[in-house]
Design a protein around this motif. Structure first.
Motif, PDB file in Angstrom:
ATOM      1  N   GLU A 192       0.842  -1.190   0.000  1.00  0.00           N
ATOM      2  CA  GLU A 192       0.000   0.000   0.000  1.00  0.00           C
ATOM      3  C   GLU A 192       0.879   1.241   0.000  1.00  0.00           C
ATOM      4  OE1 GLU A 192      -3.442   2.131   2.782  1.00  0.00           O
ATOM      5  OE2 GLU A 192      -2.746   0.094   3.225  1.00  0.00           O
ATOM      6  N   TYR A 193       0.523   2.220  -0.817  1.00  0.00           N
ATOM      7  CA  TYR A 193       1.322   3.436  -0.950  1.00  0.00           C
ATOM      8  C   TYR A 193       0.764   4.538  -0.063  1.00  0.00           C
ATOM      9  CZ  TYR A 193       3.393   7.608  -3.090  1.00  0.00           C
ATOM     10  OH  TYR A 193       4.052   8.792  -3.309  1.00  0.00           O
ATOM     11  N   ASP A 194       1.610   5.058   0.804  1.00  0.00           N
ATOM     12  CA  ASP A 194       1.254   6.175   1.679  1.00  0.00           C
ATOM     13  C   ASP A 194       2.298   7.255   1.491  1.00  0.00           C
ATOM     14  OD1 ASP A 194       0.658   7.982   3.659  1.00  0.00           O
ATOM     15  OD2 ASP A 194       0.823   6.572   5.333  1.00  0.00           O
ATOM     16  N   ALA A 195       1.950   8.286   0.716  1.00  0.00           N
ATOM     17  CA  ALA A 195       2.912   9.332   0.371  1.00  0.00           C
ATOM     18  C   ALA A 195       3.486  10.038   1.584  1.00  0.00           C
ATOM     19  CB  ALA A 195       2.253  10.355  -0.563  1.00  0.00           C
ATOM     20  N   SER A 196       2.726  10.095   2.671  1.00  0.00           N
ATOM     21  CA  SER A 196       3.178  10.823   3.861  1.00  0.00           C
ATOM     22  C   SER A 196       4.385  10.167   4.523  1.00  0.00           C
ATOM     23  CB  SER A 196       2.034  10.941   4.869  1.00  0.00           C
ATOM     24  OG  SER A 196       1.673   9.671   5.394  1.00  0.00           O
TER      25      SER A 196
END
Length: 229
Positions: A192-196
């Motif tokens: 899962e991609y979480d930019a933060s």
């Protein structure tokens, strides 16, 4: 007023650097893979010039640039564009290897060759946006890391060769940076991609601009930028 040529200005780190330099009034020449992309960049950065050339086809770059007007001088050449395709060595095809080596290494070498005369006139600077993978290779990153290790070698050699001409060369090694490329990497990794969680492209842009603005009595050869959380 300085003139900068930037590849990869459409998103991520390249776009952040372009915004920073454009905002302070510098002249930009933005490298685009086709005419449509060039129009998009021109709209995003009013007043900027564009050059069209396909980094996936370095053999044609000399011809492509020969059909377009080049500046008489360049204060910096910023190699930011790149591609990534993960996979284990036992699975990666020659096409995957060629694709990454071509865009990430061979085309930067060819663009550098073609634009050295303009950089020598201004005693300018070349910035290679590398990667943490250019220093350490991990599982599934072999082809990308090989291209970035090669990019480090290219930068080191150009730095030594161009020192007599007053051209500075900087390699920047960002860790994972929030960008469309990073989203693609996470997809390939099945995560899962979480930019933060990752570096803001503006933070890397700050590093690059600092290297460009460093007084001429010094130069930054290599700088590593890592996530702070």
């Amino acid at each position: 007023m300085a003139t900068h040529l930037i590849t990869g200005a459409g998103s991520g780190i390249g776009a952040a650097v372009a915004r920073r330099l454009h905002g302070r009034g510098d002249d930009l020449i933005l490298f685009a893979r086709d005419a449509g992309r060039a129009k998009d960049l021109a709209r995003a950065f009013p007043g900027a010039r564009t050059l069209v050339g396909d980094l996936a086809n370095p053999e044609r770059l000399s011809w492509a640039l020969g059909q377009q007007e080049l500046p008489d001088r360049l204060d910096s050449l910023l190699h930011v564009a790149g591609v990534v395709e993960l996979g284990e060595v036992g699975e990666l095809t020659p096409k995957a290897w060629h694709g990454q080596l071509t865009v990430n290494l061979i085309s930067p070498a060819e663009l550098t060759r073609l634009l050295l005369p303009q950089l020598r006139v201004s005693r300018g600077q070349i910035v290679f946006v590398n990667s943490g993978a250019g220093l350490t290779a991990h599982a599934q990153w072999s082809a990308y890391a090989a291209s970035k290790h090669g990019l480090k070698a290219l930068a080191d050699a150009v730095r030594a060769e161009e020192r007599p001409h007053g051209v500075r060369v900087t390699s920047v090694y960002p860790g994972r940076t929030a960008s469309p490329m990073q989203a693609k990497v996470h997809q390939q990794e099945g995560k899962e991609y979480d930019a933060s969680r990752w570096i803001d492209p503006e933070s890397v842009a700050t590093t690059i601009v600092a290297a460009l603005d460093l007084p001429r009595d010094a130069q930054i050869d290599d700088v590593t930028v890592r996530p702070g959380r």
